[in-house]
Design an enzyme around this catalytic site. Structure first.
Site, PDB file in Angstrom:
ATOM      1  CG  HIS A   5      -1.654  -1.280   1.415  1.00  0.00           C
ATOM      2  ND1 HIS A   5      -1.224  -2.251   2.297  1.00  0.00           N
ATOM      3  CD2 HIS A   5      -2.758  -1.770   0.808  1.00  0.00           C
ATOM      4  CE1 HIS A   5      -2.050  -3.288   2.241  1.00  0.00           C
ATOM      5  NE2 HIS A   5      -2.981  -3.023   1.344  1.00  0.00           N
ATOM      6  CG  ASP A 205     -21.319  17.874   8.351  1.00  0.00           C
ATOM      7  OD1 ASP A 205     -22.235  17.109   8.677  1.00  0.00           O
ATOM      8  OD2 ASP A 205     -20.135  17.491   8.267  1.00  0.00           O
TER       9      ASP A 205
END
Length: 236
Positions: A5, A205
Site C-alpha cells: 500500500h 457540518d
C-alpha cells in the site's frame, strides 16, 4: 521497504506524519507549506510527501475513508517505516449545539461502533485515547491563535449514511462533540505499536442543523487546523 500500500523506502517518511482522509488535502499541504518536497507514495492515489516545515522534516499523506483504510496505512507507517507520531487532520460532523462549522475539535478519546478492536482480545471495552504530550501542545497552539476550539470525545462510526439520527443523539446526550470515521482506529494502532497519535478535526457540518462547508473548502481552506498541526509537529 515498500509494502502493498505504500511504495516508499526506509527513511522516506519523517518521524511525524500528518494524515488526512483526502489525499488532495495532503497534496495541498505539501505544495503550500513544505519546502524541499519529495513525493514518497502514489500507490492507489494515496499521495504521500516528505518535506520541511520551519527547518524540521515532516511528512503528510492521505489515509482514505473509514477505520479499515486508516488502519492499514497507519499500521504500516508505525511498524514498517519507523514513524513515531501521526496527527490526523480531518473533518467531522458536530453534535453539540455550541459547535459551529470550522471550529476545531481535539479528540481526547474516541467511541466507536467498529469491530476493529476485537482482534486484541482485551477483556471489557477498550477506550482508545490521544497521546497527551501531543494533545497539550496542539491545544496550546490553538489557544495562542485565538481560534474557536473544543476538547473532548468523538464518535468514530463505520456508517456514513443512516436512516436515523437517533444513534448520534444518544452520543450527543453523553457529551460527545462530533462524529467522524477514523480516530478510534488511529488511536488503537498507536497504542498497539507504542507510538503517538492525535486527531485534530475541523467541523465541516452539523448533524442536527444546517451549517456546513463545501467539498472544495474541505480541501483548501482548513488552514487553522493545518497550521496548528504543523506547528505542533516541529516540536516533536
Amino acid at each position: 521497504m515498500a509494502t502493498p500500500h505504500i511504495g516508499a523506502e526506509p527513511g522516506d517518511f519523517a518521524k511525524t506524519v500528518l494524515m488526512s482522509g483526502d489525499p488532495l488535502r495532503a497534496k495541498f499541504v505539501a505544495e503550500n507549506y513544505l519546502t524541499d518536497v519529495k513525493c514518497v507514495n502514489e500507490i492507489r492515489g494515496m499521495l504521500g510527501y516528505t518535506g520541511k516545515y520551519e527547518g524540521k522534516e515532516v511528512s503528510v499523506m492521505g489515509h482514505g475513508m473509514g477505520i479499515p483504510s486508516i488502519c492499514i496505512y497507519t499500521y504500516e507507517l508505525y511498524n514498517f517505516f519507523d514513524v513515531d507520531n501521526i496527527i490526523r487532520i480531518g473533518t467531522a460532523g458536530a453534535l453539540q449545539d455550541n459547535i459551529r462549522a470550522r471550529d476545531l475539535i481535539f479528540a481526547v478519546g474516541a467511541h466507536y461502533d467498529s469491530t476493529y478492536g476485537q482482534q486484541y482480545g482485551l477483556v471489557g471495552c477498550f477506550c482508545p485515547t490521544a497521546s497527551y504530550s501531543i494533545l497539550e501542545r496542539a491545544v496550546n497552539k490553538a489557544r495562542e491563535r485565538g481560534v474557536r476550539y473544543h476538547v473532548g470525545n468523538v464518535f468514530s462510526t463505520d456508517i456514513f449514511y443512516s436512516d436515523t439520527l437517533d444513534r448520534y443523539a444518544r452520543y450527543r446526550d453523553f457529551g460527545t462533540l462530533a462524529a467522524e470515521m477514523e480516530t478510534s482506529g488511529l488511536y488503537m494502532n498507536a497504542a498497539d505499536a507504542g507510538k503517538n497519535a492525535l486527531s485534530i478535526l475541523s467541523v465541516s457540518d452539523h448533524l442536527f442543523r444546517k451549517d456546513n462547508i463545501t467539498p472544495e473548502e474541505r480541501q483548501t481552506t482548513l488552514t487553522d487546523m493545518i497550521e496548528i498541526a504543523l506547528q505542533t509537529a516541529v516540536e516533536l
